[in-house]
Scaffold this motif. Structure first.
Motif, PDB file in Angstrom:
ATOM      1  N   ASP A  15       0.823  -1.212   0.000  1.00  0.00           N
ATOM      2  CA  ASP A  15       0.000   0.000   0.000  1.00  0.00           C
ATOM      3  C   ASP A  15       0.857   1.262   0.000  1.00  0.00           C
ATOM      4  O   ASP A  15       0.539   2.239  -0.682  1.00  0.00           O
ATOM      5  CB  ASP A  15      -0.935   0.008   1.216  1.00  0.00           C
ATOM      6  N   ARG A  16       1.948   1.248   0.762  1.00  0.00           N
ATOM      7  CA  ARG A  16       2.821   2.419   0.796  1.00  0.00           C
ATOM      8  C   ARG A  16       3.472   2.664  -0.566  1.00  0.00           C
ATOM      9  O   ARG A  16       3.603   3.808  -1.011  1.00  0.00           O
ATOM     10  CB  ARG A  16       3.909   2.244   1.866  1.00  0.00           C
ATOM     11  N   LEU A  17       3.876   1.596  -1.223  1.00  0.00           N
ATOM     12  CA  LEU A  17       4.491   1.732  -2.541  1.00  0.00           C
ATOM     13  C   LEU A  17       3.508   2.326  -3.542  1.00  0.00           C
ATOM     14  O   LEU A  17       3.876   3.170  -4.370  1.00  0.00           O
ATOM     15  CB  LEU A  17       4.995   0.373  -3.032  1.00  0.00           C
ATOM     16  N   ILE A  18       2.270   1.889  -3.462  1.00  0.00           N
ATOM     17  CA  ILE A  18       1.236   2.421  -4.357  1.00  0.00           C
ATOM     18  C   ILE A  18       0.946   3.871  -4.006  1.00  0.00           C
ATOM     19  O   ILE A  18       0.825   4.730  -4.887  1.00  0.00           O
ATOM     20  CB  ILE A  18      -0.042   1.559  -4.276  1.00  0.00           C
ATOM     21  N   ASP A  19       0.840   4.166  -2.714  1.00  0.00           N
ATOM     22  CA  ASP A  19       0.572   5.541  -2.273  1.00  0.00           C
ATOM     23  C   ASP A  19       1.644   6.506  -2.771  1.00  0.00           C
ATOM     24  O   ASP A  19       1.340   7.617  -3.199  1.00  0.00           O
ATOM     25  CB  ASP A  19       0.537   5.609  -0.737  1.00  0.00           C
ATOM     26  N   LEU A  20       2.895   6.076  -2.707  1.00  0.00           N
ATOM     27  CA  LEU A  20       4.012   6.938  -3.092  1.00  0.00           C
ATOM     28  C   LEU A  20       4.169   7.053  -4.603  1.00  0.00           C
ATOM     29  O   LEU A  20       4.855   7.949  -5.085  1.00  0.00           O
ATOM     30  CB  LEU A  20       5.312   6.397  -2.486  1.00  0.00           C
ATOM     31  N   GLY A  21       3.558   6.129  -5.339  1.00  0.00           N
ATOM     32  CA  GLY A  21       3.732   6.138  -6.788  1.00  0.00           C
ATOM     33  C   GLY A  21       5.107   5.671  -7.210  1.00  0.00           C
ATOM     34  O   GLY A  21       5.653   6.138  -8.230  1.00  0.00           O
ATOM     35  N   VAL A  22       5.692   4.743  -6.436  1.00  0.00           N
ATOM     36  CA  VAL A  22       6.977   4.162  -6.830  1.00  0.00           C
ATOM     37  C   VAL A  22       6.841   3.579  -8.229  1.00  0.00           C
ATOM     38  O   VAL A  22       5.866   2.892  -8.535  1.00  0.00           O
ATOM     39  CB  VAL A  22       7.412   3.085  -5.813  1.00  0.00           C
ATOM     40  N   ASP A  23       7.811   3.862  -9.080  1.00  0.00           N
ATOM     41  CA  ASP A  23       7.666   3.549 -10.496  1.00  0.00           C
ATOM     42  C   ASP A  23       7.948   2.090 -10.837  1.00  0.00           C
ATOM     43  O   ASP A  23       7.235   1.498 -11.651  1.00  0.00           O
ATOM     44  CB  ASP A  23       8.588   4.457 -11.313  1.00  0.00           C
ATOM     45  N   MET A  24       9.004   1.516 -10.255  1.00  0.00           N
ATOM     46  CA  MET A  24       9.393   0.151 -10.611  1.00  0.00           C
ATOM     47  C   MET A  24       9.931  -0.566  -9.394  1.00  0.00           C
ATOM     48  O   MET A  24      10.737  -0.020  -8.644  1.00  0.00           O
ATOM     49  CB  MET A  24      10.445   0.169 -11.720  1.00  0.00           C
ATOM     50  N   LEU A  25       9.474  -1.793  -9.196  1.00  0.00           N
ATOM     51  CA  LEU A  25       9.974  -2.636  -8.125  1.00  0.00           C
ATOM     52  C   LEU A  25      10.510  -3.920  -8.741  1.00  0.00           C
ATOM     53  O   LEU A  25       9.763  -4.697  -9.334  1.00  0.00           O
ATOM     54  CB  LEU A  25       8.863  -2.968  -7.123  1.00  0.00           C
ATOM     55  N   PHE A  26      11.827  -4.129  -8.624  1.00  0.00           N
ATOM     56  CA  PHE A  26      12.449  -5.363  -9.080  1.00  0.00           C
ATOM     57  C   PHE A  26      12.508  -6.349  -7.920  1.00  0.00           C
ATOM     58  O   PHE A  26      12.879  -5.984  -6.805  1.00  0.00           O
ATOM     59  CB  PHE A  26      13.869  -5.106  -9.588  1.00  0.00           C
ATOM     60  N   VAL A  27      12.149  -7.601  -8.205  1.00  0.00           N
ATOM     61  CA  VAL A  27      12.216  -8.668  -7.200  1.00  0.00           C
ATOM     62  C   VAL A  27      13.245  -9.689  -7.668  1.00  0.00           C
ATOM     63  O   VAL A  27      13.217 -10.127  -8.821  1.00  0.00           O
ATOM     64  CB  VAL A  27      10.843  -9.342  -7.008  1.00  0.00           C
TER      65      VAL A  27
END
Length: 398
Positions: free
Chosen positions: A150-162
């Motif tokens: 939820d925090r990542l979505i709230d912040l609008g983080v552009d790309m998350l690599f796993v």
């Protein structure tokens, strides 16, 4: 002689005199109008003018060297650096420097630690997003809880690599002891579902896969999972062995001109960005060409991942000591000033020219002690990038 754990001394790339040229002088020299400041540095024949401008486009920011995993591929098995988080004051210095980089586009939270172990990671990301910059991060996925999603979505983080090195639980847990593949995949699916429910497009998902003899044949199965998850980008990188036990896992000598996975190849080739799988003559530095710099958890600025820490590794079976190379400290100088200093400008040009020997396939390699470290090569470069596997495009990163 540099001792393990110490940064390299400044030898080759520090000479230079800063000059300012008028438009008529630029025209006479056949240079484009608009450039005003240059470093005048020695060249093979006379001198060379190198433009001075704060044109950093990407920053790789290592906010921690701590991690909750103990992967068999990890650099921590051989390095001497402390395990710690970036202090608030150090990040504040980084944050202040961002405004002096007018062409900056992206800050990537990564390095050699798990960024989500840092207690202030979301405040850091928010500070970057507030400036209208892209934010990327790489994670092992174990801390990707619903609240984190939820925090990542709230912040609008552009790309998350796993980081996913296997599509099967047993192999995954062998590579990442204590990890659980099913939990990571469930967290990725949960993030995507929460994103869908909120009508958000970010963060996009990426996957990084470290290719070894033991897992490369499983890559098509992992690609299929990535396709089902609507992963946007898959980066395949070769293994850089840090520990003797991993030497026999490298794939660098395989034929990469054919179809590696038979009828399973089309999807893999469509979705994944593959490295070279064998040594070639061409060299290309992603960090220099992307106008990127790296900042480690102590605020020390390096030109690339390979030169951020002190460690040993194995290059085609030979142990090599890598010394860090620091061009400045963000706590003492802003990033624009560090980027534009003569030593750094000259270093980047030397990398573009790639006037380094090719130690890896040199006929005099046997018995050459200079290849035992990156301290200096036989052409007088210090540090030496003569055996950089990133520049050979065998090792890749986001």
């Amino acid at each position: 002689m540099t001792k393990p754990g110490e940064p390299l001394s400044r030898v080759t790339f520090q000479a230079g005199r800063r000059v300012s040229l008028q438009d008529e002088q630029l025209q006479a020299l056949g240079l484009p109008a608009g450039e005003k400041d240059f470093w005048l540095v020695p060249a093979a024949e006379g001198y060379r003018l190198l433009p001075v401008r704060p044109d950093v486009k990407k920053i790789y920011l290592e906010v921690t060297t701590r991690c909750n995993y103990d992967c068999i591929t990890c650099i921590r098995h051989v390095w001497r650096d402390e395990l710690s988080h970036m202090p608030a004051g150090t990040f504040a210095a980084v944050e202040r420097s961002l405004d002096g980089l007018p062409e900056l586009e992206c800050v990537h939270f990564g390095g050699f630690g798990e960024p989500f172990t840092h207690p202030a990671i979301f405040d850091m990301m928010a500070a970057v997003k507030k400036r209208g910059l892209k934010v990327e991060a790489i994670t092992n996925g174990s801390l990707l809880t619903p609240a984190v999603a939820d925090r990542l979505i709230d912040l609008g983080v552009d790309m998350l690599f796993v980081s996913l090195d296997a599509p099967q639980e047993e192999e995954y847990q062998h590579i990442r002891p204590g990890g659980q593949l099913s939990g990571v995949l469930a967290s990725m699916r949960d993030l995507l579902e929460r994103r869908r429910q909120r009508g958000a497009r970010r963060p996009e998902l990426g996957v990084e896969f470290v290719a070894m003899r033991r897992n490369y044949h499983q890559l098509p199965e992992l690609i299929k999972i990535c396709h089902e998850l609507r992963v946007q980008k898959v980066i395949v990188t070769n293994l850089l062995p840090y520990h003797p036990s991993m030497q026999d896992q490298i794939l660098y000598d395989m034929d990469d001109t054919g179809v590696p996975f038979g009828d399973r190849s089309p999807l893999a080739m469509l979705m994944a960005q593959f490295p070279y799988m064998k040594l070639r003559t061409d060299r290309y530095c992603k960090f220099v060409e992307d106008r990127a710099l790296c900042i480690n958890h102590r605020g020390l600025v390096s030109p690339c991942y390979a030169l951020m820490h002190s460690y040993s590794c194995f290059v085609y079976g030979r142990q090599k000591q890598i010394f860090p190379y620091y061009l400045g400290d963000v706590r003492e100088q802003d990033l624009a000033r560090i980027w534009q200093q003569a030593e750094y400008v000259n270093f980047r040009q030397a990398i573009r020219d790639f006037k380094f020997p090719s130690c890896t396939d040199c006929k005099y390699l046997d018995g050459c002690s200079m290849a035992d470290s990156n301290e200096m090569d036989c052409w007088g470069n210090s540090p030496s990038c003569a055996e950089c596997l990133w520049s050979r495009q065998l090792i890749a990163c986001p």
